[in-house]
Design a protein around this motif. Structure first.
Motif, PDB file in Angstrom:
ATOM      1  N   VAL A 217       0.866  -1.179   0.000  1.00 48.52           N
ATOM      2  CA  VAL A 217       0.000   0.000   0.000  1.00 48.52           C
ATOM      3  C   VAL A 217       0.905   1.231   0.000  1.00 48.52           C
ATOM      4  CG1 VAL A 217      -1.968   1.132   1.097  1.00 48.52           C
ATOM      5  CG2 VAL A 217      -1.625  -1.327   1.414  1.00 48.52           C
ATOM      6  N   PRO A 218       1.347   1.702  -1.170  1.00 42.38           N
ATOM      7  CA  PRO A 218       2.311   2.798  -1.231  1.00 42.38           C
ATOM      8  C   PRO A 218       1.873   4.063  -0.494  1.00 42.38           C
ATOM      9  CG  PRO A 218       2.117   1.738  -3.365  1.00 42.38           C
ATOM     10  CD  PRO A 218       1.047   1.155  -2.501  1.00 42.38           C
ATOM     11  N   ALA A 219       0.553   4.288  -0.397  1.00 43.88           N
ATOM     12  CA  ALA A 219       0.075   5.490   0.276  1.00 43.88           C
ATOM     13  C   ALA A 219       0.072   5.357   1.793  1.00 43.88           C
ATOM     14  CB  ALA A 219      -1.340   5.826  -0.200  1.00 43.88           C
ATOM     15  N   ALA A 220       0.416   4.182   2.313  1.00 44.00           N
ATOM     16  CA  ALA A 220       0.323   3.956   3.755  1.00 44.00           C
ATOM     17  C   ALA A 220       1.352   4.757   4.527  1.00 44.00           C
ATOM     18  CB  ALA A 220       0.487   2.467   4.066  1.00 44.00           C
ATOM     19  N   ASP A 221       2.579   4.823   4.019  1.00 40.68           N
ATOM     20  CA  ASP A 221       3.663   5.572   4.670  1.00 40.68           C
ATOM     21  C   ASP A 221       3.846   5.125   6.117  1.00 40.68           C
ATOM     22  OD1 ASP A 221       5.747   7.370   4.785  1.00 40.68           O
ATOM     23  OD2 ASP A 221       4.488   9.057   5.401  1.00 40.68           O
ATOM     24  N   ARG A 222       3.946   3.819   6.333  1.00 38.49           N
ATOM     25  CA  ARG A 222       4.159   3.297   7.677  1.00 38.49           C
ATOM     26  C   ARG A 222       5.608   3.515   8.091  1.00 38.49           C
ATOM     27  NH1 ARG A 222      -0.012   2.764  10.602  1.00 38.49           N
ATOM     28  NH2 ARG A 222       0.410   0.762  11.567  1.00 38.49           N
ATOM     29  N   ALA A 223       5.816   3.871   9.361  1.00 39.68           N
ATOM     30  CA  ALA A 223       7.166   4.112   9.862  1.00 39.68           C
ATOM     31  C   ALA A 223       7.958   2.822   9.874  1.00 39.68           C
ATOM     32  CB  ALA A 223       7.107   4.704  11.266  1.00 39.68           C
ATOM     33  N   ILE A 224       9.252   2.911   9.585  1.00 43.00           N
ATOM     34  CA  ILE A 224      10.131   1.747   9.499  1.00 43.00           C
ATOM     35  C   ILE A 224      11.187   1.847  10.592  1.00 43.00           C
ATOM     36  CG2 ILE A 224      11.797   0.517   8.065  1.00 43.00           C
ATOM     37  CD1 ILE A 224      10.280   1.578   5.628  1.00 43.00           C
ATOM     38  N   GLY A 225      11.394   0.757  11.327  1.00 43.85           N
ATOM     39  CA  GLY A 225      12.376   0.735  12.398  1.00 43.85           C
ATOM     40  C   GLY A 225      13.631  -0.005  11.993  1.00 43.85           C
ATOM     41  N   GLU A 226      14.587  -0.049  12.899  1.00 43.94           N
ATOM     42  CA  GLU A 226      15.850  -0.742  12.661  1.00 43.94           C
ATOM     43  C   GLU A 226      16.021  -1.862  13.672  1.00 43.94           C
ATOM     44  OE1 GLU A 226      18.859   2.203  12.947  1.00 43.94           O
ATOM     45  OE2 GLU A 226      18.323   3.206  11.067  1.00 43.94           O
ATOM     46  N   VAL A 227      16.815  -2.846  13.294  1.00 43.97           N
ATOM     47  CA  VAL A 227      17.106  -3.964  14.184  1.00 43.97           C
ATOM     48  C   VAL A 227      18.344  -3.654  15.003  1.00 43.97           C
ATOM     49  CG1 VAL A 227      17.713  -6.402  14.289  1.00 43.97           C
ATOM     50  CG2 VAL A 227      16.053  -5.606  12.604  1.00 43.97           C
ATOM     51  N   ASN A 228      18.260  -3.879  16.314  1.00 41.45           N
ATOM     52  CA  ASN A 228      19.400  -3.658  17.195  1.00 41.45           C
ATOM     53  C   ASN A 228      20.467  -4.710  16.906  1.00 41.45           C
ATOM     54  OD1 ASN A 228      21.062  -4.035  19.698  1.00 41.45           O
ATOM     55  ND2 ASN A 228      19.808  -2.302  20.380  1.00 41.45           N
ATOM     56  N   ALA A 229      21.683  -4.257  16.621  1.00 42.64           N
ATOM     57  CA  ALA A 229      22.753  -5.177  16.237  1.00 42.64           C
ATOM     58  C   ALA A 229      23.192  -6.079  17.385  1.00 42.64           C
ATOM     59  CB  ALA A 229      23.958  -4.379  15.727  1.00 42.64           C
ATOM     60  N   VAL A 230      22.940  -5.662  18.631  1.00 47.55           N
ATOM     61  CA  VAL A 230      23.374  -6.434  19.789  1.00 47.55           C
ATOM     62  C   VAL A 230      22.317  -7.469  20.181  1.00 47.55           C
ATOM     63  CG1 VAL A 230      24.036  -6.321  22.218  1.00 47.55           C
ATOM     64  CG2 VAL A 230      24.798  -4.542  20.621  1.00 47.55           C
ATOM     65  N   THR A 231      21.056  -7.007  20.306  1.00 48.64           N
ATOM     66  CA  THR A 231      20.001  -7.896  20.774  1.00 48.64           C
ATOM     67  C   THR A 231      19.310  -8.637  19.642  1.00 48.64           C
ATOM     68  OG1 THR A 231      18.295  -6.186  20.652  1.00 48.64           O
ATOM     69  CG2 THR A 231      19.566  -6.325  22.700  1.00 48.64           C
ATOM     70  N   GLY A 232      19.431  -8.125  18.415  1.00 46.43           N
ATOM     71  CA  GLY A 232      18.731  -8.743  17.303  1.00 46.43           C
ATOM     72  C   GLY A 232      17.247  -8.451  17.305  1.00 46.43           C
ATOM     73  N   ARG A 233      16.828  -7.502  18.129  1.00 45.65           N
ATOM     74  CA  ARG A 233      15.413  -7.165  18.209  1.00 45.65           C
ATOM     75  C   ARG A 233      15.143  -5.859  17.484  1.00 45.65           C
ATOM     76  NH1 ARG A 233      13.754  -8.443  24.531  1.00 45.65           N
ATOM     77  NH2 ARG A 233      13.957 -10.708  24.402  1.00 45.65           N
ATOM     78  N   GLY A 234      13.924  -5.756  16.958  1.00 44.89           N
ATOM     79  CA  GLY A 234      13.546  -4.554  16.239  1.00 44.89           C
ATOM     80  C   GLY A 234      12.825  -3.573  17.143  1.00 44.89           C
ATOM     81  N   ARG A 235      12.679  -2.349  16.652  1.00 40.61           N
ATOM     82  CA  ARG A 235      11.947  -1.312  17.378  1.00 40.61           C
ATOM     83  C   ARG A 235      10.501  -1.319  16.903  1.00 40.61           C
ATOM     84  NH1 ARG A 235      11.004   3.909  15.859  1.00 40.61           N
ATOM     85  NH2 ARG A 235      12.550   3.751  14.180  1.00 40.61           N
ATOM     86  N   HIS A 236       9.558  -1.216  17.856  1.00 46.61           N
ATOM     87  CA  HIS A 236       8.151  -1.172  17.487  1.00 46.61           C
ATOM     88  C   HIS A 236       7.880   0.105  16.695  1.00 46.61           C
ATOM     89  CE1 HIS A 236       6.936  -4.576  19.936  1.00 46.61           C
ATOM     90  NE2 HIS A 236       7.657  -4.092  20.915  1.00 46.61           N
ATOM     91  N   THR A 237       7.349  -0.028  15.481  1.00 42.86           N
ATOM     92  CA  THR A 237       7.032   1.144  14.670  1.00 42.86           C
ATOM     93  C   THR A 237       5.532   1.327  14.512  1.00 42.86           C
ATOM     94  OG1 THR A 237       7.260  -0.203  12.680  1.00 42.86           O
ATOM     95  CG2 THR A 237       9.189   1.031  13.383  1.00 42.86           C
ATOM     96  N   SER A 238       4.732   0.318  14.778  1.00 41.35           N
ATOM     97  CA  SER A 238       3.281   0.417  14.736  1.00 41.35           C
ATOM     98  C   SER A 238       2.768   0.275  16.158  1.00 41.35           C
ATOM     99  CB  SER A 238       2.675  -0.687  13.856  1.00 41.35           C
ATOM    100  OG  SER A 238       3.192  -0.625  12.545  1.00 41.35           O
ATOM    101  N   SER A 239       1.936   1.220  16.592  1.00 42.18           N
ATOM    102  CA  SER A 239       1.447   1.188  17.969  1.00 42.18           C
ATOM    103  C   SER A 239       0.042   0.619  18.083  1.00 42.18           C
ATOM    104  CB  SER A 239       1.465   2.605  18.564  1.00 42.18           C
ATOM    105  OG  SER A 239       0.662   3.479  17.779  1.00 42.18           O
TER     106      SER A 239
END
Length: 328
Positions: A217-239
């Motif tokens: 859905v190109p019009a969605a413009d959902r925020a994109i997070g990054e993966v933590n290099a140490v923990t391997g976990r991502g940041r929540h971008t959708s609440s």
């Protein structure tokens, strides 16, 4: 001569509790049909059936104040449905749900939290690396899909960074569709499964779910997070869960990334119903059989020995049933 006064001459304002009560409630014949596409702190964003481009803000009214309403619910609205800023409609009815995706906070909590209603497909999004795949969480999502009446699809992302063959082989016995994606790659296989259907995208943080939503859905413009290099976990971008219209037709629901998925309210029989080829054999088990381990008392093992059931399918079923006692 002065007139004598009686009780009829005394004016008493009726109290709130003395007003006549009736069980007759308005039928709201003029109510407008809509679907809930977003929920935020007691406010519901609804898309009208008759005007799909109009979004209306609403609150639960009357008898609906104690009724759960979630994304995907089909509802009836009264009041102002113009969609004008600052104006609210009222939700006066919720239609019966055809499916419900739900989970519990953990396996010890029997209270289910509904996430999305009336979806057809659960797309379990999993990266083959960065962060590493978590089959335990995939299994739990599969259990929730089977239990809630949704058809599961496994979508493997970041296949340009690692070979997905091991994961594909692990889930082949279940017979569920498996699609692979990579940055800039073709999404036609996935779109064929989603077009003109209501789909839920679900996965843990950092797997590329929001990136996938933005491509669908190109019009969605959902925020994109990054993966933590140490923990391997991502940041929540959708609440919160939000329903988005696919350009090709249909709806895709983006959900917040999760790190756990409780199955406290799911019984083995509710999972077994999704395995029609095994459910008939399980009917011959002793009452209370959990169908978990190879046992001469479990009719599923007898069915495999007699050639009436597939051993790989039974192993997959037992792996899913065992997720309630294992960490994802």
């Amino acid at each position: 001569m002065a007139r004598e006064l009686d009780e009829d001459d005394v004016r008493v304002r009726p109290s709130r509790g003395s007003r006549p009560r009736t069980r007759d409630r308005p039928d709201h014949a003029e109510a407008v049909a809509a679907v809930v596409v977003g929920v935020d702190r007691g406010r519901y964003t609804c898309r009208l059936d008759t005007m799909a481009d109009r979004l209306v803000a609403a609150v639960r009214g009357g008898s609906m104040r104690r009724t759960s309403v979630i994304v995907g619910d089909r509802v009836a609205l009264v009041g102002d449905v113009s969609g004008a800023a600052g104006l609210l409609a009222r939700i006066v009815r919720r239609e019966e749900r055809t499916s419900v995706l739900r989970r519990t906070p953990d396996d010890s909590d029997p209270v289910e939290r509904p996430i999305v209603a009336n979806a057809d497909v659960l797309v379990i999004v999993c990266a083959v690396t960065d962060p590493p795949p978590r089959p335990g969480l995939i299994d739990r999502c599969l259990v929730a899909a089977y239990d809630g009446g949704l058809s599961p699809v496994l979508c493997l992302t970041k296949t340009d960074l690692a070979d997905p063959a091991a994961l594909v082989d692990l889930y082949r016995p279940l017979g569920l569709p498996v699609v692979t994606t990579r940055p800039g790659g073709d999404l036609r296989a996935l779109l064929e499964l989603l077009t003109n259907r209501v789909s839920v995208l679900f996965g843990h943080s950092g797997v590329g779910k929001s990136t996938l939503v933005n491509r669908l859905v190109p019009a969605a413009d959902r925020a994109i997070g990054e993966v933590n290099a140490v923990t391997g976990r991502g940041r929540h971008t959708s609440s919160a869960a939000v329903a988005l219209r696919l350009p090709q037709g249909g709806t895709v629901v983006d959900t917040p990334g999760v790190r756990s998925f409780g199955l406290g309210a799911v019984s083995p029989d509710r999972v077994l119903r999704a395995f029609e080829d095994l459910a008939a054999a399980a009917a011959h088990c002793q009452p209370g059989c959990q169908h978990l381990a190879p046992s001469p008392d479990c009719a599923l093992d007898s069915a495999v020995r007699d050639g009436h059931a597939d051993a790989a399918r039974l192993a997959s079923l037992r792996r899913l049933l065992g997720t309630r006692g294992a960490s994802p």
